[in-house]
Design a protein around this motif. Structure first.
Motif, PDB file in Angstrom:
ATOM      1  N   TYR A   8       0.831  -1.203   0.000  1.00 12.94           N
ATOM      2  CA  TYR A   8       0.000   0.000   0.000  1.00 12.94           C
ATOM      3  C   TYR A   8       0.870   1.261   0.000  1.00 12.94           C
ATOM      4  O   TYR A   8       0.559   2.242   0.684  1.00 12.94           O
ATOM      5  CB  TYR A   8      -0.909   0.000   1.232  1.00 12.94           C
ATOM      6  CG  TYR A   8      -1.863  -1.175   1.300  1.00 12.94           C
ATOM      7  CD1 TYR A   8      -3.032  -1.183   0.558  1.00 12.94           C
ATOM      8  CD2 TYR A   8      -1.583  -2.275   2.104  1.00 12.94           C
ATOM      9  CE1 TYR A   8      -3.915  -2.261   0.623  1.00 12.94           C
ATOM     10  CE2 TYR A   8      -2.443  -3.363   2.179  1.00 12.94           C
ATOM     11  CZ  TYR A   8      -3.606  -3.348   1.429  1.00 12.94           C
ATOM     12  OH  TYR A   8      -4.479  -4.417   1.497  1.00 12.94           O
ATOM     13  N   ARG A   9       1.943   1.235  -0.760  1.00 10.73           N
ATOM     14  CA  ARG A   9       2.902   2.342  -0.714  1.00 10.73           C
ATOM     15  C   ARG A   9       2.283   3.671  -1.145  1.00 10.73           C
ATOM     16  O   ARG A   9       2.763   4.730  -0.744  1.00 10.73           O
ATOM     17  CB  ARG A   9       4.121   2.029  -1.574  1.00 10.73           C
ATOM     18  CG  ARG A   9       3.854   1.897  -3.063  1.00 10.73           C
ATOM     19  CD  ARG A   9       5.163   1.847  -3.861  1.00 10.73           C
ATOM     20  NE  ARG A   9       5.975   0.710  -3.483  1.00 10.73           N
ATOM     21  CZ  ARG A   9       5.929  -0.460  -4.132  1.00 10.73           C
ATOM     22  NH1 ARG A   9       5.103  -0.610  -5.168  1.00 10.73           N
ATOM     23  NH2 ARG A   9       6.699  -1.460  -3.760  1.00 10.73           N
ATOM     24  N   ALA A  10       1.214   3.643  -1.967  1.00  2.00           N
ATOM     25  CA  ALA A  10       0.592   4.883  -2.429  1.00  2.00           C
ATOM     26  C   ALA A  10      -0.528   5.355  -1.505  1.00  2.00           C
ATOM     27  O   ALA A  10      -1.006   6.480  -1.643  1.00  2.00           O
ATOM     28  CB  ALA A  10       0.032   4.701  -3.844  1.00  2.00           C
ATOM     29  N   GLU A  11      -0.959   4.510  -0.578  1.00  2.00           N
ATOM     30  CA  GLU A  11      -2.107   4.857   0.273  1.00  2.00           C
ATOM     31  C   GLU A  11      -1.777   4.913   1.765  1.00  2.00           C
ATOM     32  O   GLU A  11      -2.454   5.598   2.523  1.00  2.00           O
ATOM     33  CB  GLU A  11      -3.232   3.836   0.084  1.00  2.00           C
ATOM     34  CG  GLU A  11      -3.816   3.761  -1.318  1.00  2.00           C
ATOM     35  CD  GLU A  11      -3.040   2.817  -2.233  1.00  2.00           C
ATOM     36  OE1 GLU A  11      -3.264   2.860  -3.459  1.00  2.00           O
ATOM     37  OE2 GLU A  11      -2.188   2.050  -1.712  1.00  2.00           O
ATOM     38  N   ASP A  98     -11.404   6.715  -0.838  1.00  2.00           N
ATOM     39  CA  ASP A  98     -11.401   7.007  -2.266  1.00  2.00           C
ATOM     40  C   ASP A  98     -12.742   7.603  -2.693  1.00  2.00           C
ATOM     41  O   ASP A  98     -12.801   8.563  -3.474  1.00  2.00           O
ATOM     42  CB  ASP A  98     -11.119   5.727  -3.059  1.00  2.00           C
ATOM     43  CG  ASP A  98      -9.697   5.714  -3.623  1.00  2.00           C
ATOM     44  OD1 ASP A  98      -9.101   6.794  -3.747  1.00  2.00           O
ATOM     45  OD2 ASP A  98      -9.193   4.625  -3.942  1.00  2.00           O
ATOM     46  N   ASP A 104      -4.525  11.176  -0.966  1.00  2.00           N
ATOM     47  CA  ASP A 104      -3.484  11.867  -1.720  1.00  2.00           C
ATOM     48  C   ASP A 104      -2.384  10.830  -1.990  1.00  2.00           C
ATOM     49  O   ASP A 104      -1.671  10.417  -1.078  1.00  2.00           O
ATOM     50  CB  ASP A 104      -2.933  13.031  -0.903  1.00  2.00           C
ATOM     51  CG  ASP A 104      -1.851  13.809  -1.646  1.00  2.00           C
ATOM     52  OD1 ASP A 104      -1.413  13.341  -2.723  1.00  2.00           O
ATOM     53  OD2 ASP A 104      -1.420  14.852  -1.130  1.00  2.00           O
ATOM     54  N   ARG A 105      -2.266  10.402  -3.231  1.00  2.00           N
ATOM     55  CA  ARG A 105      -1.333   9.319  -3.554  1.00  2.00           C
ATOM     56  C   ARG A 105       0.029   9.816  -4.044  1.00  2.00           C
ATOM     57  O   ARG A 105       0.820   9.036  -4.562  1.00  2.00           O
ATOM     58  CB  ARG A 105      -1.954   8.387  -4.610  1.00  2.00           C
ATOM     59  CG  ARG A 105      -3.059   7.494  -4.047  1.00  2.00           C
ATOM     60  CD  ARG A 105      -3.540   6.510  -5.107  1.00  2.00           C
ATOM     61  NE  ARG A 105      -4.355   5.451  -4.560  1.00  2.00           N
ATOM     62  CZ  ARG A 105      -5.662   5.526  -4.345  1.00  2.00           C
ATOM     63  NH1 ARG A 105      -6.288   6.663  -4.631  1.00  2.00           N
ATOM     64  NH2 ARG A 105      -6.320   4.508  -3.841  1.00  2.00           N
ATOM     65  N   ARG A 106       0.320  11.078  -3.840  1.00  2.00           N
ATOM     66  CA  ARG A 106       1.641  11.555  -4.209  1.00  2.00           C
ATOM     67  C   ARG A 106       2.688  10.847  -3.345  1.00  2.00           C
ATOM     68  O   ARG A 106       2.478  10.653  -2.140  1.00  2.00           O
ATOM     69  CB  ARG A 106       1.744  13.067  -4.024  1.00  2.00           C
ATOM     70  CG  ARG A 106       0.989  13.869  -5.080  1.00  2.00           C
ATOM     71  CD  ARG A 106       1.048  15.352  -4.779  1.00  2.00           C
ATOM     72  NE  ARG A 106       0.352  15.667  -3.525  1.00  2.00           N
ATOM     73  CZ  ARG A 106       0.272  16.893  -3.006  1.00  2.00           C
ATOM     74  NH1 ARG A 106       0.847  17.911  -3.634  1.00  2.00           N
ATOM     75  NH2 ARG A 106      -0.384  17.103  -1.865  1.00  2.00           N
ATOM     76  N   PRO A 107       3.825  10.457  -3.915  1.00  2.00           N
ATOM     77  CA  PRO A 107       4.822   9.685  -3.148  1.00  2.00           C
ATOM     78  C   PRO A 107       5.437  10.499  -2.014  1.00  2.00           C
ATOM     79  O   PRO A 107       5.606  11.722  -2.124  1.00  2.00           O
ATOM     80  CB  PRO A 107       5.877   9.313  -4.199  1.00  2.00           C
ATOM     81  CG  PRO A 107       5.709  10.321  -5.289  1.00  2.00           C
ATOM     82  CD  PRO A 107       4.250  10.663  -5.322  1.00  2.00           C
TER      83      PRO A 107
END
Length: 442
Positions: A8-11, A98, A104-107
């Motif tokens: 879940y690296r983006a969330e 969602d 916000d899925r910015r890294p």
């Protein structure tokens, strides 16, 4: 947690909060060393004054707080939990947020800690001296390999590579994951492969590695059945000792002592009810607390229960557990004395010495101590009690979280974990020196 962070690296953003139980854990440098040792890749707050703990009304370790994208606490969980349950909960939360357009899925890119070492080792946690054959075995834990040298430090062989893995084979192809405790019987070295949750065997004559128990997956917290070794999942095996055809394994994750029968390859719980505690008794009537270091002598197993800052003794013939030092899960310190007055702080290593004394790596006190079974007294022996690096006389020397020890004649070899070194103590006077490993194979 690492698996969840990757999936879940983006969330998902993970922030660790370290609220110390032991005094030694309050130091920011000690937290930094732990971050490096366990390759933690998310921010960790040193909550040394327990302000975060109190503001979130935390009551136990571990506690997980779930905070939504707008900063509101929406759930909490106390204790261990299977990763599958986390995934279901996260999937539901992500779906909900969602729909609301909150995610916000910015890294997010964190600056990772980087360590410097005076040694080619990385957090060595296990050491075993074999005086008869002039061999020293080192668990180079964070390099995921084993090293064989002579007792003077001349390197002879490397077993495994610097990449973590679970692979049997010859010395070059075999892979480990954070190996720690070691024991030797005949020409077989047995290894507590902690990060793989496995028990491994290294055949020194044929130069091959096999897996006796465990499959690389951590057993669930209440999974305690035994059976044929390869079919049984383990939970953080920490150390291993051989006695009379059996291997005894400190299963730190289960708060138990397990037994592996070399004659029929069966493994299972032997001593310890499972819940964490400091209760004496026979077999599953007793309670252990993160059993770590283990040493055998004359029908007795000596055991370091690190979470209770305790030294325990187990009669091999009966499974009877007796506490020699330690008063409870929250009683610790750095005090010479007997069962009532003596105190340790999270000891990880124990060794039955050739002089009849029991030696302890009193890890969070940064000392090596000696316990006399005839008097019941523990005393500081080497190290001044402050973390650091200093060779020399016993009272001036310094260690940094020593974790394991082993004997060869008049020498005691120490895995000085956070100094990334093997140290050597002269038993005649307690003086400390550092072992320099040389002659590395190409």
């Amino acid at each position: 947690m690492r698996d969840l962070e990757e999936k879940y690296r983006a969330e998902l953003v993970v922030i660790g909060v370290h609220s110390a139980k032991f005094r030694a854990e309050q130091a920011t440098e000690a937290v930094r060393e732990a971050v490096l040792r366990y390759d933690i890749r998310h921010p960790v707050v040193n909550d040394r004054d327990l302000k975060v703990w109190q503001s979130y009304a935390v009551r136990s370790w571990p506690t997980m707080m779930f905070i939504d994208p707008r900063g509101k606490v929406i759930a909490r969980h106390e204790g261990e939990v299977p990763v599958e349950s986390f995934e279901r909960s996260l999937d539901e939360m992500i779906g909900e947020f969602d729909q609301k357009g909150w995610l916000d899925r910015r890294p997010v890119n964190w600056r990772l800690e980087a360590g410097q070492s005076r040694s080619p080792l990385a957090f060595p946690a296990g050491v075993l001296a074999d005086e008869t054959s002039d061999r020293l075995f080192i668990a180079d834990t964070n390099h995921h390999r084993l090293i064989i040298s002579d007792l003077a430090g001349q390197v002879k062989s490397l077993i495994g590579g610097k990449e973590a893995g679970l692979c049997d084979g010859d010395f070059n192809t075999a892979r480990f994951n954070g190996p720690q405790g070691l024991t030797l019987h005949d020409q077989t070295l047995y290894v507590a492969d902690t990060g793989n949750h496995a028990l491994r065997a290294v055949e020194l004559t044929s130069q091959s590695v096999t897996t006796l128990a465990g499959n690389g997956q951590q057993a669930r917290i209440y999974y305690r059945r035994g059976g044929a070794g390869p079919a049984i999942k383990l939970n953080s095996p920490w150390d291993v000792a051989y006695a009379d055809g059996k291997l005894y394994i400190t299963m730190a994750g289960f708060h138990q002592l397990w037994q592996y029968d070399l004659s029929n390859q069966q493994i299972g719980p032997w001593v310890g009810a499972g819940p964490e505690g400091l209760i004496d008794g026979r077999l599953n009537q007793a309670m252990l607390a993160q059993p770590s270091g283990l040493s055998y002598r004359d029908g007795q197993l000596y055991l370091a229960c690190s979470e209770a800052s305790a030294l325990r003794k187990v009669e091999v013939a009966t499974g009877e557990v007796t506490t020699l030092l330690g008063q409870g899960l929250y009683e610790f310190g750095d005090v010479n004395g007997d069962r009532q007055t003596g105190r340790l702080q999270h000891p990880l290593g124990v060794g039955a010495g050739p002089d009849g004394l029991i030696y302890l790596a009193d890890t969070y006190n940064h000392r090596i101590k000696r316990y006399d079974p005839s008097t019941g007294i523990v005393q500081g022996w080497s190290g001044d009690g402050r973390s650091g690096y200093q060779d020399g006389p016993a009272e001036l020397s310094r260690f940094n979280e020593p974790a394991s020890l082993s004997f060869a004649g008049n020498r005691v070899y120490i895995a000085d974990t956070n100094n990334h070194l093997i140290r050597v103590i002269d038993r005649s006077n307690g003086a400390v020196s550092s072992l320099h490993l040389e002659g590395w194979p190409n």
